[in-house]
Design a protein around this motif. Structure first.
Motif, short mmCIF file in Angstrom:
data_model
loop_
_atom_site.label_atom_id
_atom_site.label_comp_id
_atom_site.label_asym_id
_atom_site.label_seq_id
_atom_site.Cartn_x
_atom_site.Cartn_y
_atom_site.Cartn_z
N LEU A 120 21.71 17.01 67.29
CA LEU A 120 21.79 18.45 67.07
C LEU A 120 21.79 18.77 65.58
CD1 LEU A 120 22.39 21.15 68.85
CD2 LEU A 120 24.66 20.93 67.85
N GLY A 125 17.51 18.72 66.96
CA GLY A 125 18.08 20.06 66.90
C GLY A 125 17.97 20.72 65.55
N SER A 132 19.36 24.08 66.58
CA SER A 132 19.48 24.28 68.02
C SER A 132 20.91 24.62 68.40
CB SER A 132 19.03 23.02 68.75
OG SER A 132 19.19 23.16 70.15
N LEU A 135 21.65 21.18 73.25
CA LEU A 135 20.81 19.98 73.30
C LEU A 135 21.45 18.96 74.22
CD1 LEU A 135 19.19 18.18 70.27
CD2 LEU A 135 20.81 16.92 71.71
N ARG A 235 17.74 23.51 74.96
CA ARG A 235 16.47 23.68 74.25
C ARG A 235 15.69 22.37 74.16
NH1 ARG A 235 16.13 28.72 71.99
NH2 ARG A 235 18.12 29.79 71.64
N GLN A 236 16.42 21.26 74.11
CA GLN A 236 15.79 19.94 74.11
C GLN A 236 16.54 19.01 75.06
OE1 GLN A 236 17.06 20.87 70.87
NE2 GLN A 236 15.20 21.63 69.89
#
Length: 306
Positions: A120, A125, A132, A135, A235-236
């Motif tokens: 992150l 991230g 981010s 994550l 987001r990931q």
């Protein structure tokens, strides 16, 4: 000499333990110790930390360990290993054995939560200029573990995430019973290294990429990733470990099946965007050690779970 203080880090895995010291996020020394019994392994790590500290004091310690762990600071067994298949490790006082040898702030978390935090802040991230806010880091190897970093912090609640033991919808016609000693065909029992060896009859790294049996494995992993995206809006989703980072062809299959399984429901997941969402860790095999450093930084700043 750098003005940054020394930070101590420990990444405790099922087969080996890394003991390290760092200045900022730069790891300047690292020693590997085999994971045997708690007394032997933690004793050797503690002795090394003590020697390093006597030579030049540490400002803080971060511990990232395989789990499950008790992370509730109010619990009498805070920092202890909960029931685990690892022989002899149930009940081991991880935090006490390591933090107890250093007179400095310390934090402990799962190794995957630590890796998620490092990614992150310094990996996936941090790409693109906008940090981010959510994550997930997954490692698929001997087992399957997942950590989450949200709003700059690792995710905790009654415990820590145990994503490896969720159940997913099976691929039509897949009769593999699974290999988890607790749950059979939970996701760890379907796609971790020992499960692949049982599913295929030989270790997964000996099965060619074109073997159609990988389709069921990709289906299962995509089901897990879809569950993560639907429940956390991450987001990931970073997939590491020997299985995760060792087979880019499998990751491509996972992405294709994920888009198909979601059927357009999550508008941010498309065939054009999925490659940036489901990907290997940017920090590679350094995510775990840097996770211990990130936890030490949090302890030093008074934001860790000390």
């Amino acid at each position: 000499m750098s003005a940054l203080p020394y930070l101590a880090g420990v990444e405790l895995g099922g087969t080996k333990i890394f003991v390290l010291r760092a200045r900022g996020r730069e790891i300047v020394e690292r020693v590997s110790i085999p994971t045997t019994t708690p007394a032997e392994t933690l004793g050797a790590a503690g002795a090394l930390l003590r020697r390093w500290h006597e030579a030049e004091p540490f400002a803080a310690l971060g511990i990232g360990s395989f789990g499950p762990l008790r992370l509730d600071r109010a619990a009498a067994d805070f920092g202890h290993m909960l029931p685990t298949p690892k022989p002899g490790w149930t009940g081991a006082d991880i935090y006490g054995a390591l933090a107890g040898v250093l007179p400095c702030p310390a934090a402990i978390d799962t190794d995957v939560n630590g890796a998620a935090l490092a990614e992150l802040r310094w990996g996936a991230g941090a790409e693109g200029g906008t940090p981010s806010d959510c994550l997930c880091y997954i490692t698929i190897g001997t087992g399957l573990g997942a950590g989450f970093a949200m709003q700059g912090r690792p995710l905790h609640g009654a415990m820590h995430p145990e994503l490896g033991h969720i159940f997913t919808r099976r691929a039509p016609g897949d009769g593999f019973a699974g290999a988890c000693p607790f749950h059979g065909d939970c996701i760890e029992g379907l796609v971790a290294g020992p499960a692949l060896a049982r599913r295929f009859g030989v270790p997964g790294d000996r099965i060619p990429a074109e073997d159609p049996r990988w389709d069921d494995v990709a289906h299962d992993i995509a089901q897990m990733v879809g569950t993560i995206l639907l429940t956390t809006a991450a987001r990931q989703v970073l997939i590491g470990g020997g299985v995760g980072m060792g087979r880019t062809d499998l990751l491509d299959r996972v992405r294709t099946r994920l888009v198909a399984q979601l059927a357009g429901y999550l508008s941010f997941v498309t065939k054009d965007t999925v490659g940036a969402i489901v990907r290997p860790p940017v920090l590679g095999d350094q995510a775990g050690p840097l996770g211990a450093v990130a936890l030490a930084m949090d302890a030093l700043e008074g934001t860790g779970r000390v």
